[in-house]
Design a protein around this motif. Structure first.
Motif, PDB file in Angstrom:
ATOM      1  N   GLY A   1      11.713 -15.481  22.019  1.00 22.53           N
ATOM      2  CA  GLY A   1      11.831 -16.306  23.218  1.00 22.53           C
ATOM      3  C   GLY A   1      11.987 -15.475  24.477  1.00 22.53           C
ATOM      4  N   VAL A   2      12.816 -14.441  24.408  1.00 23.89           N
ATOM      5  CA  VAL A   2      13.011 -13.560  25.563  1.00 23.89           C
ATOM      6  C   VAL A   2      11.718 -12.816  25.895  1.00 23.89           C
ATOM      7  N   VAL A   3      11.011 -12.345  24.869  1.00 21.34           N
ATOM      8  CA  VAL A   3       9.734 -11.664  25.089  1.00 21.34           C
ATOM      9  C   VAL A   3       8.742 -12.616  25.759  1.00 21.34           C
ATOM     10  N   ASN A   4       8.697 -13.861  25.291  1.00 22.84           N
ATOM     11  CA  ASN A   4       7.771 -14.829  25.872  1.00 22.84           C
ATOM     12  C   ASN A   4       8.145 -15.220  27.297  1.00 22.84           C
ATOM     13  N   ILE A   5       9.425 -15.186  27.620  1.00 27.54           N
ATOM     14  CA  ILE A   5       9.856 -15.537  28.968  1.00 27.54           C
ATOM     15  C   ILE A   5       9.652 -14.378  29.941  1.00 27.54           C
ATOM     16  N   VAL A   6       9.923 -13.158  29.498  1.00 27.58           N
ATOM     17  CA  VAL A   6       9.910 -12.001  30.396  1.00 27.58           C
ATOM     18  C   VAL A   6       8.558 -11.289  30.422  1.00 27.58           C
ATOM     19  N   VAL A   7       8.037 -10.956  29.259  1.00 32.04           N
ATOM     20  CA  VAL A   7       6.857 -10.086  29.184  1.00 32.04           C
ATOM     21  C   VAL A   7       5.547 -10.864  29.271  1.00 32.04           C
ATOM     22  N   LYS A   8       5.465 -11.999  28.594  1.00 31.48           N
ATOM     23  CA  LYS A   8       4.194 -12.722  28.489  1.00 31.48           C
ATOM     24  C   LYS A   8       3.598 -13.111  29.839  1.00 31.48           C
ATOM     25  N   PRO A   9       4.373 -13.603  30.806  1.00 32.06           N
ATOM     26  CA  PRO A   9       3.763 -13.944  32.102  1.00 32.06           C
ATOM     27  C   PRO A   9       3.139 -12.731  32.805  1.00 32.06           C
ATOM     28  N   VAL A  10       3.771 -11.587  32.671  1.00 33.87           N
ATOM     29  CA  VAL A  10       3.231 -10.368  33.300  1.00 33.87           C
ATOM     30  C   VAL A  10       1.908  -9.979  32.637  1.00 33.87           C
ATOM     31  N   VAL A  11       1.881 -10.026  31.307  1.00 30.23           N
ATOM     32  CA  VAL A  11       0.661  -9.681  30.577  1.00 30.23           C
ATOM     33  C   VAL A  11      -0.448 -10.676  30.902  1.00 30.23           C
ATOM     34  N   ARG A  12      -0.114 -11.949  30.975  1.00 30.92           N
ATOM     35  CA  ARG A  12      -1.121 -12.961  31.313  1.00 30.92           C
ATOM     36  C   ARG A  12      -1.689 -12.736  32.712  1.00 30.92           C
ATOM     37  N   LEU A  13      -0.844 -12.394  33.655  1.00 35.59           N
ATOM     38  CA  LEU A  13      -1.310 -12.160  35.019  1.00 35.59           C
ATOM     39  C   LEU A  13      -2.222 -10.940  35.076  1.00 35.59           C
ATOM     40  N   LEU A  14      -1.828  -9.867  34.414  1.00 35.89           N
ATOM     41  CA  LEU A  14      -2.623  -8.645  34.436  1.00 35.89           C
ATOM     42  C   LEU A  14      -3.947  -8.796  33.688  1.00 35.89           C
ATOM     43  N   SER A  15      -3.993  -9.688  32.709  1.00 31.49           N
ATOM     44  CA  SER A  15      -5.219  -9.863  31.931  1.00 31.49           C
ATOM     45  C   SER A  15      -5.965 -11.144  32.292  1.00 31.49           C
ATOM     46  N   LEU A  16      -5.696 -11.690  33.462  1.00 37.02           N
ATOM     47  CA  LEU A  16      -6.340 -12.931  33.899  1.00 37.02           C
ATOM     48  C   LEU A  16      -7.866 -12.862  33.839  1.00 37.02           C
ATOM     49  N   PRO A  17      -8.501 -11.770  34.252  1.00 39.12           N
ATOM     50  CA  PRO A  17      -9.968 -11.734  34.131  1.00 39.12           C
ATOM     51  C   PRO A  17     -10.453 -11.871  32.680  1.00 39.12           C
ATOM     52  N   LEU A  18      -9.709 -11.320  31.733  1.00 37.38           N
ATOM     53  CA  LEU A  18     -10.094 -11.453  30.329  1.00 37.38           C
ATOM     54  C   LEU A  18      -9.928 -12.888  29.830  1.00 37.38           C
ATOM     55  N   PHE A  19      -8.917 -13.598  30.327  1.00 38.38           N
ATOM     56  CA  PHE A  19      -8.749 -15.004  29.977  1.00 38.38           C
ATOM     57  C   PHE A  19      -9.947 -15.809  30.465  1.00 38.38           C
ATOM     58  N   VAL A  20     -10.368 -15.544  31.689  1.00 37.44           N
ATOM     59  CA  VAL A  20     -11.504 -16.269  32.258  1.00 37.44           C
ATOM     60  C   VAL A  20     -12.786 -15.907  31.513  1.00 37.44           C
ATOM     61  N   LEU A  21     -12.991 -14.624  31.263  1.00 39.50           N
ATOM     62  CA  LEU A  21     -14.205 -14.147  30.602  1.00 39.50           C
ATOM     63  C   LEU A  21     -14.343 -14.696  29.186  1.00 39.50           C
ATOM     64  N   THR A  22     -13.231 -14.804  28.455  1.00 42.57           N
ATOM     65  CA  THR A  22     -13.270 -15.274  27.067  1.00 42.57           C
ATOM     66  C   THR A  22     -12.962 -16.764  26.932  1.00 42.57           C
ATOM     67  N   LEU A  23     -12.873 -17.453  28.059  1.00 39.61           N
ATOM     68  CA  LEU A  23     -12.568 -18.884  28.074  1.00 39.61           C
ATOM     69  C   LEU A  23     -11.256 -19.207  27.353  1.00 39.61           C
ATOM     70  N   GLY A  24     -10.287 -18.328  27.499  1.00 39.21           N
ATOM     71  CA  GLY A  24      -8.957 -18.560  26.951  1.00 39.21           C
ATOM     72  C   GLY A  24      -8.715 -17.987  25.577  1.00 39.21           C
TER      73      GLY A  24
END
Length: 125
Positions: A47-70
């Motif tokens: 839970g702590v990892v998902n609250i603290v780390v996951k948003p940062v990783v999602r923001l930094l990898s936003l182009p990959l999310f868009v490119l792979t359609l999620g």
């Protein structure tokens, strides 16, 4: 606070399902109570990892999310599960995820089971 506890129990149930379904995700212990306590502690770390780390990783990898359609979400979930396994090892919790592809499957299982448990439980914000 109650919402956090409910989500932690849901994560523990989801992690238990992943341990049960996949041989390469291991949880060792001498008793059922010890395993349950370990699952709750690992769920807290998750839970702590998902609250603290996951948003940062999602923001930094936003182009990959868009490119792979999620679909890159599967990779991010796998990385969060592997990070949780590593942190659990640092604090001597007997929880281990062996390998990236196991983490991908485990992340998928944890996501689906956690979603189902949270759907069944009332949302108290």
């Amino acid at each position: 606070m109650l919402n956090f506890l409910i989500k932690t129990v849901a994560n523990a149930a989801a992690l238990a399902a992943a341990v049960w379904l996949l041989d390469d995700i291991t949880l060792t212990g001498s008793s059922t109570g010890g395993k349950a306590l370990t699952l709750l502690l690992v769920a807290l770390i998750f839970g702590v990892v998902n609250i603290v780390v996951k948003p940062v990783v999602r923001l930094l990898s936003l182009p990959l999310f868009v490119l792979t359609l999620g679909l890159f979400t599967l990779v991010v979930n796998a990385l969060m599960l592997m990070l949780t396994s590593w942190l659990a090892g640092l604090v001597d919790l007997p929880f281990h995820v062996a390998g990236f592809w196991t983490a991908v499957l485990g992340g998928l299982i944890v996501s689906v089971v956690s979603w189902a448990v949270n759907l069944a439980l009332p949302d108290r914000s």
